[in-house]
Design an enzyme around this catalytic site. Structure first.
Site, PDB file in Angstrom:
ATOM      1  N   SER A  21     -32.573-108.533 -29.364  1.00 27.51           N
ATOM      2  CA  SER A  21     -32.618-109.991 -29.243  1.00 27.51           C
ATOM      3  C   SER A  21     -33.965-110.418 -28.689  1.00 27.51           C
ATOM      4  O   SER A  21     -34.755-109.597 -28.228  1.00 27.51           O
ATOM      5  CB  SER A  21     -31.503-110.480 -28.308  1.00 27.51           C
ATOM      6  OG  SER A  21     -30.235-110.037 -28.714  1.00 27.51           O
ATOM      7  N   SER A  48     -28.899-109.769 -33.797  1.00 31.12           N
ATOM      8  CA  SER A  48     -29.909-110.215 -32.842  1.00 31.12           C
ATOM      9  C   SER A  48     -29.513-111.551 -32.223  1.00 31.12           C
ATOM     10  O   SER A  48     -29.052-112.457 -32.907  1.00 31.12           O
ATOM     11  CB  SER A  48     -31.267-110.356 -33.541  1.00 31.12           C
ATOM     12  OG  SER A  48     -32.296-110.642 -32.628  1.00 31.12           O
ATOM     13  N   GLY A  49     -29.697-111.651 -30.923  1.00 32.11           N
ATOM     14  CA  GLY A  49     -29.490-112.912 -30.221  1.00 32.11           C
ATOM     15  C   GLY A  49     -30.826-113.576 -29.984  1.00 32.11           C
ATOM     16  O   GLY A  49     -31.572-113.170 -29.085  1.00 32.11           O
ATOM     17  N   TYR A  79     -30.300-106.748 -24.914  1.00 30.04           N
ATOM     18  CA  TYR A  79     -29.620-105.455 -24.737  1.00 30.04           C
ATOM     19  C   TYR A  79     -30.620-104.326 -24.487  1.00 30.04           C
ATOM     20  O   TYR A  79     -31.505-104.076 -25.322  1.00 30.04           O
ATOM     21  CB  TYR A  79     -28.797-105.147 -25.994  1.00 30.04           C
ATOM     22  CG  TYR A  79     -28.031-103.854 -25.952  1.00 30.04           C
ATOM     23  CD1 TYR A  79     -26.816-103.761 -25.291  1.00 30.04           C
ATOM     24  CD2 TYR A  79     -28.521-102.717 -26.584  1.00 30.04           C
ATOM     25  CE1 TYR A  79     -26.107-102.572 -25.256  1.00 30.04           C
ATOM     26  CE2 TYR A  79     -27.823-101.529 -26.566  1.00 30.04           C
ATOM     27  CZ  TYR A  79     -26.615-101.458 -25.896  1.00 30.04           C
ATOM     28  OH  TYR A  79     -25.921-100.274 -25.867  1.00 30.04           O
ATOM     29  N   ASN A  87     -37.161-108.134 -27.365  1.00 24.19           N
ATOM     30  CA  ASN A  87     -36.298-106.970 -27.591  1.00 24.19           C
ATOM     31  C   ASN A  87     -35.729-107.025 -29.013  1.00 24.19           C
ATOM     32  O   ASN A  87     -34.578-106.702 -29.240  1.00 24.19           O
ATOM     33  CB  ASN A  87     -35.165-106.966 -26.572  1.00 24.19           C
ATOM     34  CG  ASN A  87     -34.372-105.679 -26.564  1.00 24.19           C
ATOM     35  OD1 ASN A  87     -34.918-104.599 -26.402  1.00 24.19           O
ATOM     36  ND2 ASN A  87     -33.061-105.772 -26.715  1.00 24.19           N
TER      37      ASN A  87
END
Length: 418
Positions: free
Chosen positions: A298, A336-337, A167, A239
């Site tokens: 993420s 978070s991914g 993101y 990120n």
């Protein structure tokens, strides 16, 4: 995300990568990065690198970026400012793009997207490229890969393409949908071997890592011949993470560099509810508490190797990536991914006229050096992303600062790590 005037080309690319300068533009895999990387600063994380210290050290792997930077000031949805892009990683290059590689994925925390992984994990095979972009552009990039395949009579092979996201809506007009099919196609068409640009490029253009400017980073490891001589490369789109927990080789760098918190340059506070309460830059000099939500964001990690590994072994490789993220201070936070993909470039197709493929498998007892290489290279790729990244001012004048190299080194010296 051509050689007749190399000096002017390098200057133009560097200028365009500065915050708020220029419009949409493409960053190719050359020239080599100009900012010092971790190794140049004496930070090694252990192990021996390949010649480029990049994922492109794995034979056949190529990388391309399209970097989109335009506009300044107040966010106007649909107009900008734009700080985003696309990165393409092709495991076997363009000429052999449809020849599958063995692959597997693992999610430390699944608050993110990586398309195509249901079939990838079911079949153990990855066909086509892996694309990285922002959260809201997954669909258009996925469609672009399919269209790219159709033009090459590869519609079937590339129909379940892999696209991953992080993101970038703090710095980028993410709801403006500025990534178009043409940008994904450009990243694919301009993917090359050789040095990989890092930092504010491609899918990493608008990303934030541990409270500093983040982005794309890469690193590699070359095992000694006695351990097989295999190459393993990592590429990250960084990120994730909080400043408070940021650590390098055990030194609490985030605690040592508590200032340089994100701020805004304009006369009005940013409109995003995610950063409500952010302070203006004029008041931020003494600010030492985070102005960004901890754990927001993420990290995507791609691990490539020429070691002869089967899908279940690649899944084991992917599951070692979180060890590196933990060492850097990541927790796999709820928002978070953290999604990882590992692939091996060994041949997978059967000979002509035969339904039987004869493939190799490294004995499990010899996987430990590759596990270690994965942890080492992932840490270095994360730090390389942060070292290459430039301070960036984006949507609503939000400014995120680059990790200061000298202060990083000072922190490492303080704790006896250098």
């Amino acid at each position: 995300m051509n050689h007749s005037a190399p000096f002017r080309l390098v200057s133009a690319l560097l200028l365009l990568c500065l915050p708020g300068v220029g419009g949409a533009q493409t960053t190719q895999t050359k020239p080599a990065p100009t900012k010092p990387r971790a190794r140049a600063l004496g930070i090694t994380f252990g192990g021996q690198t390949g010649p480029l210290n990049a994922i492109t050290d794995v034979p056949g792997v190529v990388v391309g970026h399209t970097t989109l930077i335009s506009g300044d000031g107040k966010l106007t949805e649909g107009k900008g400012p734009v700080r985003t892009g696309v990165t393409a990683v092709l495991p076997r290059g363009r000429e052999r793009v449809a020849e599958p590689v063995f692959a597997a994925t693992y999610a430390l925390n699944g608050n993110g997207e990586m398309t195509g992984t249901i079939w990838l994990n079911e079949s153990g095979l990855l066909s086509g490229p892996v694309m990285l972009t922002n959260t809201n552009s997954v669909g258009v990039v996925r469609d672009a890969v399919v269209a790219w395949g159709v033009k090459r009579q590869l519609a079937w092979e590339l129909s379940l393409s892999v696209v991953a996201e992080t993101y970038d809506g703090i710095l980028n007009d993410i709801n403006g949908f500025h990534v178009k099919q043409e940008h994904a196609l450009r990243a694919l068409d301009e993917a090359r071997g050789g040095p990989v640009p890092e930092g504010n490029v491609g899918g990493g253009t608008g990303m934030i890592c541990h409270g500093f400017k983040g982005g794309i980073g890469t690193a590699s490891r070359k095992l000694p011949e006695a351990l097989g001589g295999y190459t393993l490369g990592v590429l990250v789109q960084c990120n994730y993470g909080s400043r408070r927990l940021f650590s390098v080789e055990g030194a609490p760098v985030g605690e040592e560099i508590r200032d340089l918190q994100a701020c805004y340059t304009g006369s009005e506070a940013p409109s995003s509810p995610l950063i409500h309460g952010m302070r203006p830059c004029s008041q931020s000099a003494s600010l030492t508490t985070s102005t960004l939500p901890e754990g927001l964001g993420s990290i995507i990690v791609l691990v490539a190797t020429d070691a002869p590994l089967l899908p279940h072994q690649l899944a084991r490789i992917a599951r070692r990536v979180p060890l590196a993220i933990g060492k850097m201070g990541g927790l796999g936070e709820d928002s978070s991914g953290d999604i990882f993909l590992a692939f091996s470039t060994q041949p997978t197709r059967p000979p002509a006229g035969s339904p039987v493929a004869r493939v190799s498998s490294l004995d499990n007892e010899h996987l430990n050096p590759l596990f270690e290489a994965t942890v080492q290279a992932t840490q270095e790729a994360i730090l390389n992303a942060m070292l290459a990244a430039e301070t960036q001012t984006g949507a609503d004048g939000v400014r995120v600062f680059a990790l200061p190299h000298e202060r990083l080194l000072r922190a490492l010296r303080k704790y006896g790590r250098q």
